[in-house]
Design a protein around this motif. Structure first.
Motif, PDB file in Angstrom:
ATOM      1  N   GLY A 140       3.447   9.908  -6.289  1.00 29.46           N
ATOM      2  CA  GLY A 140       4.210  11.133  -6.135  1.00 29.46           C
ATOM      3  C   GLY A 140       3.765  12.006  -4.983  1.00 29.46           C
ATOM      4  N   MET A 141       3.134  11.401  -3.982  1.00 33.36           N
ATOM      5  CA  MET A 141       2.670  12.173  -2.839  1.00 33.36           C
ATOM      6  C   MET A 141       3.847  12.572  -1.945  1.00 33.36           C
ATOM      7  SD  MET A 141      -0.597  12.421  -3.344  1.00 33.36           S
ATOM      8  CE  MET A 141      -0.253  12.488  -5.104  1.00 33.36           C
ATOM      9  N   ASP A 142       3.597  13.497  -1.020  1.00 33.36           N
ATOM     10  CA  ASP A 142       4.671  14.040  -0.181  1.00 33.36           C
ATOM     11  C   ASP A 142       4.771  13.353   1.174  1.00 33.36           C
ATOM     12  OD1 ASP A 142       5.706  16.535  -1.721  1.00 33.36           O
ATOM     13  OD2 ASP A 142       3.525  16.596  -1.916  1.00 33.36           O
ATOM     14  N   PHE A 143       3.664  13.204   1.875  1.00 35.69           N
ATOM     15  CA  PHE A 143       3.645  12.575   3.198  1.00 35.69           C
ATOM     16  C   PHE A 143       2.605  11.465   3.219  1.00 35.69           C
ATOM     17  CE2 PHE A 143       4.745  16.688   5.840  1.00 35.69           C
ATOM     18  CZ  PHE A 143       6.008  16.721   5.280  1.00 35.69           C
ATOM     19  N   LEU A 144       2.870  10.435   4.023  1.00 32.23           N
ATOM     20  CA  LEU A 144       1.901   9.367   4.297  1.00 32.23           C
ATOM     21  C   LEU A 144       2.017   8.987   5.765  1.00 32.23           C
ATOM     22  CD1 LEU A 144      -0.079   7.044   3.384  1.00 32.23           C
ATOM     23  CD2 LEU A 144       1.990   5.651   3.035  1.00 32.23           C
ATOM     24  N   ALA A 182       0.831  -1.206   0.000  1.00 31.97           N
ATOM     25  CA  ALA A 182       0.000   0.000   0.000  1.00 31.97           C
ATOM     26  C   ALA A 182       0.862   1.252   0.000  1.00 31.97           C
ATOM     27  CB  ALA A 182      -0.923  -0.003   1.225  1.00 31.97           C
ATOM     28  N   THR A 183       1.940   1.230   0.769  1.00 32.18           N
ATOM     29  CA  THR A 183       2.859   2.370   0.799  1.00 32.18           C
ATOM     30  C   THR A 183       3.487   2.589  -0.570  1.00 32.18           C
ATOM     31  OG1 THR A 183       3.341   1.970   3.133  1.00 32.18           O
ATOM     32  CG2 THR A 183       4.910   3.315   1.914  1.00 32.18           C
ATOM     33  N   ARG A 184       3.852   1.514  -1.217  1.00 27.55           N
ATOM     34  CA  ARG A 184       4.467   1.636  -2.541  1.00 27.55           C
ATOM     35  C   ARG A 184       3.493   2.263  -3.541  1.00 27.55           C
ATOM     36  NH1 ARG A 184       6.552  -3.142  -2.734  1.00 27.55           N
ATOM     37  NH2 ARG A 184       8.609  -2.440  -2.030  1.00 27.55           N
ATOM     38  N   GLN A 185       2.208   1.930  -3.425  1.00 27.13           N
ATOM     39  CA  GLN A 185       1.211   2.523  -4.317  1.00 27.13           C
ATOM     40  C   GLN A 185       1.128   4.034  -4.128  1.00 27.13           C
ATOM     41  OE1 GLN A 185      -0.110   1.010  -6.736  1.00 27.13           O
ATOM     42  NE2 GLN A 185      -1.003  -0.975  -6.233  1.00 27.13           N
ATOM     43  N   ILE A 186       1.129   4.488  -2.867  1.00 32.80           N
ATOM     44  CA  ILE A 186       1.070   5.926  -2.591  1.00 32.80           C
ATOM     45  C   ILE A 186       2.345   6.605  -3.080  1.00 32.80           C
ATOM     46  CG2 ILE A 186       0.909   7.676  -0.778  1.00 32.80           C
ATOM     47  CD1 ILE A 186      -1.708   6.190  -1.261  1.00 32.80           C
ATOM     48  N   ALA A 187       3.482   5.948  -2.900  1.00 36.22           N
ATOM     49  CA  ALA A 187       4.751   6.509  -3.367  1.00 36.22           C
ATOM     50  C   ALA A 187       4.738   6.688  -4.881  1.00 36.22           C
ATOM     51  CB  ALA A 187       5.904   5.608  -2.942  1.00 36.22           C
ATOM     52  N   GLY A 198       8.571   0.071   1.509  1.00 30.89           N
ATOM     53  CA  GLY A 198       7.821   0.419   0.303  1.00 30.89           C
ATOM     54  C   GLY A 198       7.838   1.887  -0.052  1.00 30.89           C
ATOM     55  N   ALA A 199       8.469   2.733   0.763  1.00 28.27           N
ATOM     56  CA  ALA A 199       8.277   4.178   0.648  1.00 28.27           C
ATOM     57  C   ALA A 199       9.087   4.856  -0.437  1.00 28.27           C
ATOM     58  CB  ALA A 199       8.566   4.845   1.987  1.00 28.27           C
ATOM     59  N   GLY A 200      10.281   4.370  -0.729  1.00 25.49           N
ATOM     60  CA  GLY A 200      11.122   5.113  -1.664  1.00 25.49           C
ATOM     61  C   GLY A 200      11.380   6.513  -1.145  1.00 25.49           C
ATOM     62  N   ASP A 201      11.076   7.542  -1.958  1.00 21.07           N
ATOM     63  CA  ASP A 201      11.291   8.931  -1.564  1.00 21.07           C
ATOM     64  C   ASP A 201      10.115   9.526  -0.802  1.00 21.07           C
ATOM     65  OD1 ASP A 201      13.795   8.969  -2.784  1.00 21.07           O
ATOM     66  OD2 ASP A 201      12.964   9.620  -4.712  1.00 21.07           O
ATOM     67  N   LEU A 202       9.022   8.796  -0.677  1.00 21.66           N
ATOM     68  CA  LEU A 202       7.857   9.263   0.074  1.00 21.66           C
ATOM     69  C   LEU A 202       8.210   9.421   1.547  1.00 21.66           C
ATOM     70  CD1 LEU A 202       4.721   9.708   0.364  1.00 21.66           C
ATOM     71  CD2 LEU A 202       4.548   7.214   0.597  1.00 21.66           C
ATOM     72  N   ASP A 224      10.575   9.233   8.771  1.00 17.99           N
ATOM     73  CA  ASP A 224      10.946  10.631   8.528  1.00 17.99           C
ATOM     74  C   ASP A 224      10.403  11.597   9.569  1.00 17.99           C
ATOM     75  OD1 ASP A 224      12.201  10.364   5.717  1.00 17.99           O
ATOM     76  OD2 ASP A 224      10.282   9.329   5.524  1.00 17.99           O
ATOM     77  N   GLY A 225       9.263  11.271  10.164  1.00 20.13           N
ATOM     78  CA  GLY A 225       8.674  12.214  11.098  1.00 20.13           C
ATOM     79  C   GLY A 225       7.595  11.585  11.941  1.00 20.13           C
ATOM     80  N   LEU A 226       7.020  12.407  12.788  1.00 19.08           N
ATOM     81  CA  LEU A 226       6.017  11.960  13.744  1.00 19.08           C
ATOM     82  C   LEU A 226       4.775  12.824  13.665  1.00 19.08           C
ATOM     83  CD1 LEU A 226       8.327  11.656  16.884  1.00 19.08           C
ATOM     84  CD2 LEU A 226       7.530   9.742  15.463  1.00 19.08           C
ATOM     85  N   ILE A 227       3.638  12.201  13.931  1.00 20.74           N
ATOM     86  CA  ILE A 227       2.409  12.932  14.221  1.00 20.74           C
ATOM     87  C   ILE A 227       2.225  12.866  15.729  1.00 20.74           C
ATOM     88  CG2 ILE A 227      -0.082  13.032  13.927  1.00 20.74           C
ATOM     89  CD1 ILE A 227       1.273  13.596  11.337  1.00 20.74           C
ATOM     90  N   LEU A 228       2.138  14.017  16.352  1.00 17.84           N
ATOM     91  CA  LEU A 228       1.977  14.084  17.804  1.00 17.84           C
ATOM     92  C   LEU A 228       1.277  15.376  18.154  1.00 17.84           C
ATOM     93  CD1 LEU A 228       5.487  14.991  19.338  1.00 17.84           C
ATOM     94  CD2 LEU A 228       4.801  15.438  16.990  1.00 17.84           C
TER      95      LEU A 228
END
Length: 230
Positions: free
Chosen positions: A85-89, A77-82, A104-108, A150-154
């Motif tokens: 060309g989306m920015d964040f997931l 699923a992550t690879r599909q979003i990547a 699955g993220a690549g550059d995402l 890459d980051g956190l939601i908090l």
């Protein structure tokens, strides 16, 4: 036109009932907003098509699906979003889930959800967690950093504690942001935009205070101005 750097730190949540409503809102906001979040409500109603449209318009797009499933499913699923060309997931901050998404993220850029901002200690206890909010956020932040996320939601309430744990290189993205005097709604751990930015948030996510405002563009411009002055 708002300052570009400050404007890019505001992410507007397109938590509306249809793609048509979202398109109308984006048109109203115009150049006041450069970054949008598409969550489950809109994604399940055609929002992924809208996400591509926004990218074609030069906007940045954050897909907020909070993935959590068996590893193979999360990775695919992550690879599909990547590929879109989306920015964040977003993914939930469970070690297996984060590892699979990373594969699955690549550059995402991946953002791990620590504890939902609608939860407090009592909610976690009711769900069977042995940790309170502060301890669970810290634990998951450490696991996310170890997993190469890459980051956190908090919530903004945890920013000052978590930033020293993860360092300057990790994105901290916070919902639970409300302008002074605004209704907190279903959020339990909130700050104003200026407070969140001062507490080292990289991006703030704002929905209803903009999307349900009498003048959404003016509301967005006011928040960007507050970010500039923080």
């Amino acid at each position: 036109m708002p300052n570009g750097l400050a404007r890019d730190r505001l992410i507007v949540a397109l938590d509306v009932e249809s793609v048509e409503a979202a398109r109308a809102l984006v048109a109203t906001l115009g150049d006041a907003v450069s970054f949008y979040k598409i969550g489950m409500e809109l994604a399940y109603g055609g929002g992924l098509t809208l996400a591509r449209e926004l990218k074609d318009q030069g906007k940045r797009v954050f897909i907020d699906l909070k993935l959590h499933d068996i590893g193979a499913t999360v990775e695919r699923a992550t690879r599909q979003i990547a590929r879109m060309g989306m920015d964040f997931l977003t993914v939930h901050a469970y070690p297996q889930t984060m590892a699979a998404a990373r594969a699955g993220a690549g550059d995402l850029k991946l953002l791990a959800v620590t504890v939902m901002t609608s939860y407090d200690d009592a909610d976690l206890a009711a769900a069977g967690y042995a940790y309170g909010v502060a301890d669970l956020v810290a634990r998951r932040a450490g696991q996310a950093k170890a997993a190469g996320i890459d980051g956190l939601i908090l919530s903004p309430m945890e920013l000052s504690t978590i930033r020293p744990l993860v360092g300057p290189g990790m994105l901290l993205v916070t919902p639970g942001v409300r302008p002074a005097g605004a209704d907190a709604g279903d959020q339990k751990r909130v700050m104003t935009p200026a407070q969140a930015i001062s507490a080292t948030a990289d991006h703030i996510v704002v929905g209803r205070p903009i999307t349900r405002a009498a003048d959404p563009r003016a509301a967005a411009v006011e928040i960007v101005s507050e970010i500039e002055g923080s």
